[in-house]
Design an enzyme around this catalytic site. Structure first.
Site, PDB file in Angstrom:
ATOM      1  N   GLU A 203       0.894  -1.179   0.000  1.00 38.55           N
ATOM      2  CA  GLU A 203       0.000   0.000   0.000  1.00 38.55           C
ATOM      3  C   GLU A 203       0.919   1.213   0.000  1.00 38.55           C
ATOM      4  O   GLU A 203       1.535   1.533   1.025  1.00 38.55           O
ATOM      5  CB  GLU A 203      -0.877  -0.008   1.250  1.00 38.55           C
ATOM      6  CG  GLU A 203      -1.798  -1.203   1.336  1.00 38.55           C
ATOM      7  CD  GLU A 203      -2.927  -1.154   0.322  1.00 38.55           C
ATOM      8  OE1 GLU A 203      -3.442  -0.057   0.058  1.00 38.55           O
ATOM      9  OE2 GLU A 203      -3.285  -2.216  -0.219  1.00 38.55           O
TER      10      GLU A 203
ATOM     11  N   CYS B   4      -1.512   9.374   2.519  1.00 42.22           N
ATOM     12  CA  CYS B   4      -1.307   8.809   1.179  1.00 42.22           C
ATOM     13  C   CYS B   4      -2.339   9.345   0.195  1.00 42.22           C
ATOM     14  O   CYS B   4      -2.068   9.451  -0.991  1.00 42.22           O
ATOM     15  CB  CYS B   4      -1.355   7.288   1.235  1.00 42.22           C
ATOM     16  SG  CYS B   4      -2.840   6.654   2.050  1.00 42.22           S
TER      17      CYS B   4
HETATM   18  P1  NAD Z   1       8.733   4.658   4.204  1.00 41.67           P
HETATM   19  O1  NAD Z   1       8.492   3.845   2.994  1.00 41.67           O
HETATM   20  O2  NAD Z   1       9.948   5.480   4.243  1.00 41.67           O
HETATM   21  O3  NAD Z   1       8.773   3.741   5.502  1.00 41.67           O
HETATM   22  C1  NAD Z   1       7.674   2.990   5.983  1.00 41.67           C
HETATM   23  C2  NAD Z   1       8.196   2.046   7.045  1.00 41.67           C
HETATM   24  O4  NAD Z   1       8.925   1.035   6.392  1.00 41.67           O
HETATM   25  C3  NAD Z   1       9.194   2.683   8.011  1.00 41.67           C
HETATM   26  O5  NAD Z   1       8.510   3.085   9.180  1.00 41.67           O
HETATM   27  C4  NAD Z   1      10.191   1.583   8.294  1.00 41.67           C
HETATM   28  O6  NAD Z   1       9.872   0.916   9.493  1.00 41.67           O
HETATM   29  C5  NAD Z   1      10.013   0.590   7.178  1.00 41.67           C
HETATM   30  N1  NAD Z   1      11.146   0.498   6.257  1.00 41.67           N
HETATM   31  C6  NAD Z   1      11.852   1.507   5.708  1.00 41.67           C
HETATM   32  N2  NAD Z   1      12.782   1.004   4.848  1.00 41.67           N
HETATM   33  C7  NAD Z   1      12.627  -0.337   4.861  1.00 41.67           C
HETATM   34  C8  NAD Z   1      13.280  -1.407   4.188  1.00 41.67           C
HETATM   35  N3  NAD Z   1      14.253  -1.193   3.293  1.00 41.67           N
HETATM   36  N4  NAD Z   1      12.876  -2.670   4.429  1.00 41.67           N
HETATM   37  C9  NAD Z   1      11.866  -2.911   5.299  1.00 41.67           C
HETATM   38  N5  NAD Z   1      11.220  -1.942   5.975  1.00 41.67           N
HETATM   39  C10 NAD Z   1      11.600  -0.665   5.749  1.00 41.67           C
HETATM   40  O7  NAD Z   1       7.420   5.562   4.370  1.00 41.67           O
HETATM   41  P2  NAD Z   1       7.118   6.701   5.437  1.00 41.67           P
HETATM   42  O8  NAD Z   1       7.829   7.938   5.072  1.00 41.67           O
HETATM   43  O9  NAD Z   1       7.242   6.160   6.795  1.00 41.67           O
HETATM   44  O10 NAD Z   1       5.545   6.880   5.149  1.00 41.67           O
HETATM   45  C11 NAD Z   1       5.051   7.732   4.200  1.00 41.67           C
HETATM   46  C12 NAD Z   1       4.715   7.011   2.904  1.00 41.67           C
HETATM   47  O11 NAD Z   1       3.729   6.015   3.138  1.00 41.67           O
HETATM   48  C13 NAD Z   1       4.110   7.932   1.874  1.00 41.67           C
HETATM   49  O12 NAD Z   1       4.650   7.641   0.628  1.00 41.67           O
HETATM   50  C14 NAD Z   1       2.633   7.590   1.905  1.00 41.67           C
HETATM   51  O13 NAD Z   1       1.928   7.899   0.736  1.00 41.67           O
HETATM   52  C15 NAD Z   1       2.686   6.132   2.182  1.00 41.67           C
HETATM   53  N6  NAD Z   1       1.421   5.656   2.749  1.00 41.67           N
HETATM   54  C16 NAD Z   1       0.631   4.841   1.999  1.00 41.67           C
HETATM   55  C17 NAD Z   1      -0.615   4.441   2.494  1.00 41.67           C
HETATM   56  C18 NAD Z   1      -1.553   3.578   1.693  1.00 41.67           C
HETATM   57  O14 NAD Z   1      -2.489   3.029   2.264  1.00 41.67           O
HETATM   58  N7  NAD Z   1      -1.375   3.448   0.387  1.00 41.67           N
HETATM   59  C19 NAD Z   1      -1.012   4.853   3.770  1.00 41.67           C
HETATM   60  C20 NAD Z   1      -0.155   5.673   4.498  1.00 41.67           C
HETATM   61  C21 NAD Z   1       1.067   6.063   3.983  1.00 41.67           C
END
Ligand code: NAD
Length: 488
Positions: free
Chosen positions: A251, A285
């Site tokens: 997501e 998001c």
């Molecule tokens: P991110 O992708 O940087 O990180 C998300 C989480 O992933 C982090 O908290 C971390 O624990 C983990 N992570 C980071 N790198 C990783 C790796 N290489 N391997 C495994 N785990 C890892 O995102 P963010 O900045 O925390 O969140 C914002 C993003 O999330 C935005 O792009 C937003 O649009 C998206 N988002 C999507 C939805 C949806 O339902 N589509 C909902 C909320 C947020």
């Protein structure tokens, strides 16, 4: 379990609180003040949680007892309802969410848990007498340990959005919740872990980041990953998971277009456009970040929207008058402002410049005022890339086909809104958009019984709805040939 939270926010592994060698400070983004400390997970804690979840899955008590799973999910829902005020308060203090937006997030958890309790009880498959006297049937079996990775922007709603279907399906789980919301995570862990009837090890909760997340993704004992986060990280996770043919539900990010047709009811639509930009301070998001306006109403929209955006009351969650809280931290304020400066340098016109608050009582916090930029080139980074902040672009169109083409000219396809009072246009446009969700005269209305997810770079698979279980089950075809197929 003890319901007393420790001074240091900790993990919940195998039915008990668990510490780490590394402790860090939790910070209130509205003030910069330290509000607590937390234990930070890395691969070691992730491994301990995976082993606990693996042991819990090996015991058939959980995976074969759907009534137990439904009862536990319903009790968990009660616990989230009973402690909703505390969750809202923590989200305000640690995540910056103003009260009504915190309530919006927290209200999702019990609804999602109850829907998934019902799903646990309505497991049906297909069967057929494919050959005379012989039967084929399909059963769904839980895959094993589910790895759940949720982002900081809505840890309560998004952590539970993945956990509830994993548990409903009969999986056990390790949730990697973000370090930015460690204090909130601890209350989530307490509410989940302390649910009466939940066997130890079935639901484990870590506060971590990419190290613990990566350990889940790479572990051979975790056959499915349910990830919510950015498209860039989703691609990395998809690639790493592919090495072990692990399934992934992704997501990801979005760049939601809001399309205003000439006959839109602007008095109704423009307040929704403002909400679409400022809810969670644009860190959503589904943030409405691309406004596409019919050219004949552009002047009215530009002027009215500018007035509304300048009037948005930016402030801390502790002030009941605040309509939009802070950004998650000052580095993100600087990141957003650089994107806006670059866009202006590339030709965007600042209708409302917005930007960081650098003086007065809010200067210590990570505040950013809403920004409206007018652009004419759909290929600009400000139109194409997710900002994850309260920055809206405005573009004009003259025909329906042009509006659809502009909306679809994006790597993302998470959601879209269409505003029109016509009978035909909204449905025709909705069906033409590359988008997992489309709202007509509305924005961000989600219901647990309907699928949510992204087209294109916004993801793989679906959360919510009946498809939500697919990330957590194997389908098994059983062919039955009875001892005799002939009548005696
Ligand atoms: P991110 O992708 O940087 O990180 C998300 C989480 O992933 C982090 O908290 C971390 O624990 C983990 N992570 C980071 N790198 C990783 C790796 N290489 N391997 C495994 N785990 C890892 O995102 P963010 O900045 O925390 O969140 C914002 C993003 O999330 C935005 O792009 C937003 O649009 C998206 N988002 C999507 C939805 C949806 O339902 N589509 C909902 C909320 C947020």
């Amino acid at each position: 379990m003890s319901t007393t939270q420790a001074a240091v926010a900790r993990h919940w592994i195998d039915g008990q609180w668990s510490d780490s060698g590394e402790h860090r400070d939790s910070v209130n983004p509205a003030t910069g003040e330290v509000i607590g400390s937390y234990a930070m997970a890395d691969a070691k804690e992730a491994q301990a949680a995976i082993e606990a979840a693996k042991r819990a899955f090996a015991d058939p008590g959980w995976r074969t007892d759907r009534l137990l799973r439904a009862r536990v999910l319903n009790r968990m829902a009660d616990r989230f309802e009973e402690r909703a005020d505390e969750l809202v308060e923590l989200l305000g203090r640690e995540n910056g969410k103003v009260n009504d937006q915190g309530r919006l997030e927290v209200a999702f958890a019990p609804e999602t848990l109850r829907f998934n309790a019902a799903l646990a009880l309505t497991d049906t498959g297909t069967n057929s007498q494919v050959t005379d006297g012989e039967l084929s049937l399909v059963v769904r079996q839980p895959v094993g340990v589910a790895g759940i990775i949720a982002p900081w922007n809505s840890p309560v709603a998004l952590g539970i959005r993945s956990l509830a279907p994993a548990l409903a399906a009969g999986c056990t789980a390790v949730m990697n919740l973000p370090w930015q919301t460690a204090q909130t995570n601890t209350l989530i862990a307490e509410l989940v872990g302390g649910t009466p009837g939940l066997p130890p090890g079935v639901a484990n909760t870590l506060t971590g980041g990419h190290m613990s997340g990566d350990a889940l993704v790479r572990s051979l004992d975790v056959p499915t990953i349910s990830f919510t986060g950015s498209t860039a990280t989703g691609k990395q996770i998809g690639a790493a998971a592919a090495a072990n043919l692990k399934r992934v539900g992704l997501e990801l990010g979005g760049k939601t277009p809001l399309i205003l047709f000439e006959d839109a009811d602007l008095a109704q639509a423009l307040p929704i456009v403002v909400s679409a930009l400022i809810v969670f301070s644009g860190q959503f998001c589904m943030t409405g970040s691309r406004l596409l306006v019919h050219e004949r109403i552009a002047d009215r929209v530009r002027a009215d929207l500018a007035t509304r955006l300048r009037a948005v009351k930016v402030g801390p969650a502790s002030d009941p008058a605040s309509e939009m809280g802070p950004i998650i931290g000052k580095p993100n304020v600087a990141r957003i402002d650089k994107i806006v400066e670059d866009a202006i340098g590339q030709g965007a016109t600042a209708i409302v410049r917005g930007g960081p608050i650098t003086d007065g009582p809010l200067a210590a916090g990570a505040f950013y005022r809403p920004t409206l930029l007018e652009v004419h080139d759909n290929s600009m980074p400000i139109v194409q890339d997710e900002v994850f902040g309260p920055v809206l672009t405005m573009q004009t169109f003259s025909t329906e086909a042009e509006a659809i083409a502009m909306a679809n000219d994006s790597q993302y396809g998470l959601s879209a809104s269409v505003f029109s009072r016509d009978v035909d246009v909204p449905l025709r446009v909705a069906l033409a958009l590359d988008s997992g969700s489309v709202w007509v005269n509305d924005w961000a209305r989600l219901h647990d019984q309907f699928e949510e997810g992204g087209f294109k770079g916004s993801g793989l698979g679906r959360m919510r709805g009946f498809a939500v279980l697919d990330d957590f089950v194997e389908f098994k075809h059983v062919r039955l040939r009875p001892g005799t197929t002939r009548l005696r």
